[in-house]
Design an enzyme around this catalytic site. Structure first.
Site, PDB file in Angstrom:
ATOM      1  CE1 TYR A  61      -4.018   4.360  -4.329  1.00  0.00           C
ATOM      2  CE2 TYR A  61      -4.069   6.230  -2.830  1.00  0.00           C
ATOM      3  CZ  TYR A  61      -3.678   4.943  -3.111  1.00  0.00           C
ATOM      4  OH  TYR A  61      -2.945   4.227  -2.183  1.00  0.00           O
ATOM      5  CE  LYS A  88      -0.444   5.481  -5.210  1.00  0.00           C
ATOM      6  NZ  LYS A  88      -0.228   6.475  -4.142  1.00  0.00           N
TER       7      LYS A  88
END
Length: 310
Positions: free
Chosen positions: A140, A165
């Site tokens: 992330y 992400k």
């Protein structure tokens, strides 16, 4: 029967459930399971338990393990379940092992806690996390964990790392990352991970990023699924209508309070009839007048589904 690789199973709308707390503030696994079950029944493509919307930061390791196990039980193999893992490397590894014990299919590697690391440190952190369990990892990117294209290529070569992400929103950087990984002959899954990803969905689609996390799916799956269909099929008029009537006003409301990316979502789930409790400190509940605006925005969004919004 052999289960397909996680990278092949991550498709559709990605569901990030809130974590339910009772009136005493303790974990309410019964309500949490009902929330997860409703999301899967509504058509979620995957469940990301105990991540940002799920208040990962506020959970004890024991609560984290129990929530992940509950999500796995509710999924029963219908969709993959991924769990958050964060803080420093040692704690991230501990959470990863708890998620593996609970039956998760993969991990979302949250940014390291507080420190601003260089690229070598970030690469070492994610490499050690990926090596700690058999679970595949989605990294992330946001805040203090921003990757260069060169580091993204190194991560794409790292066993166990399957995706990135993006919660930063720098499309220039994301295009360069996608290009660099592709030019190296490697593959990653890419996700739009901004707080209300639908608002930037059309822009991300332009660089080939079509997977995204939907906080709206927690409380208005009908709106979220309609937008997802429009984005996937190129129905831009419907996407524009929902952006204008619902997503833009929602993002503007979200920007008016600290922590609203979580607390507004949780309040909306309660408005929809499931009492998932309040957010835990240090987050705070939305102001009453903002809850009234939230209800009106959701109403306008549902009207826009039939083209009635004005």
């Amino acid at each position: 029967m052999t289960t397909p690789p996680l990278a092949d199973r991550l498709d559709g709308l990605l569901f990030f459930p809130v974590t339910a707390f009772g009136p005493d503030g303790d974990l309410d696994l019964g309500v949490f399971r009902a929330h997860v079950r409703a999301g899967i029944d509504a058509g979620a493509g995957a469940v990301f338990a105990c991540c940002g919307t799920g208040e990962f930061h506020a959970l004890t390791p024991e609560e984290f393990r129990d929530c992940v196990a509950a999500a796995v039980a509710e999924s029963a193999g219908r969709v993959p379940v991924l769990a958050g893992a964060g803080y420093g490397t040692a704690l991230a590894v501990r959470y990863a092992k708890l998620a593996e014990e609970a039956g998760a299919d993969g991990l979302l590697a949250m940014p390291p806690y507080l420190v601003v690391a260089d690229q070598a440190g970030l690469l070492r952190h994610y490499t050690e996390l990926a090596a700690a369990t058999s679970l595949d990892v989605v990294v992330y990117q946001r805040d203090n964990a921003v990757l260069t294209p060169e580091t993204a290529v190194a991560l794409a070569r790292t066993p166990g790392v399957i995706g990135l992400k993006d919660g930063l929103g720098d499309l220039d950087l994301m295009q360069r990352i996608v290009s660099a990984v592709r030019s190296a002959g490697l593959d990653l899954l890419y996700f739009n991970g901004l707080p209300t990803a639908e608002l930037t969905g059309l822009a991300y689609r332009g660089i080939g990023v079509t997977l995204y996390s939907s906080a709206v799916f927690c409380f208005a799956p009908d709106i979220a699924l309609a937008f997802h269909r429009a984005l996937a099929t190129g129905d831009d008029p419907t996407a524009h209508r929902l952006i204008d009537a619902f997503y833009r006003p929602l993002v503007e409301l979200r920007s008016r309070g600290r922590g609203y990316a979580v607390s507004l979502v949780k309040a909306a789930v309660r408005m929809n009839g499931l009492d998932v409790g309040e957010v835990r400190p240090p987050l705070s509940e939305p102001l009453p007048e903002h809850l009234e605006e939230l209800a009106a925005i959701v109403e306008r969004g549902r009207a826009a589904l039939t083209g009635e919004a004005r």
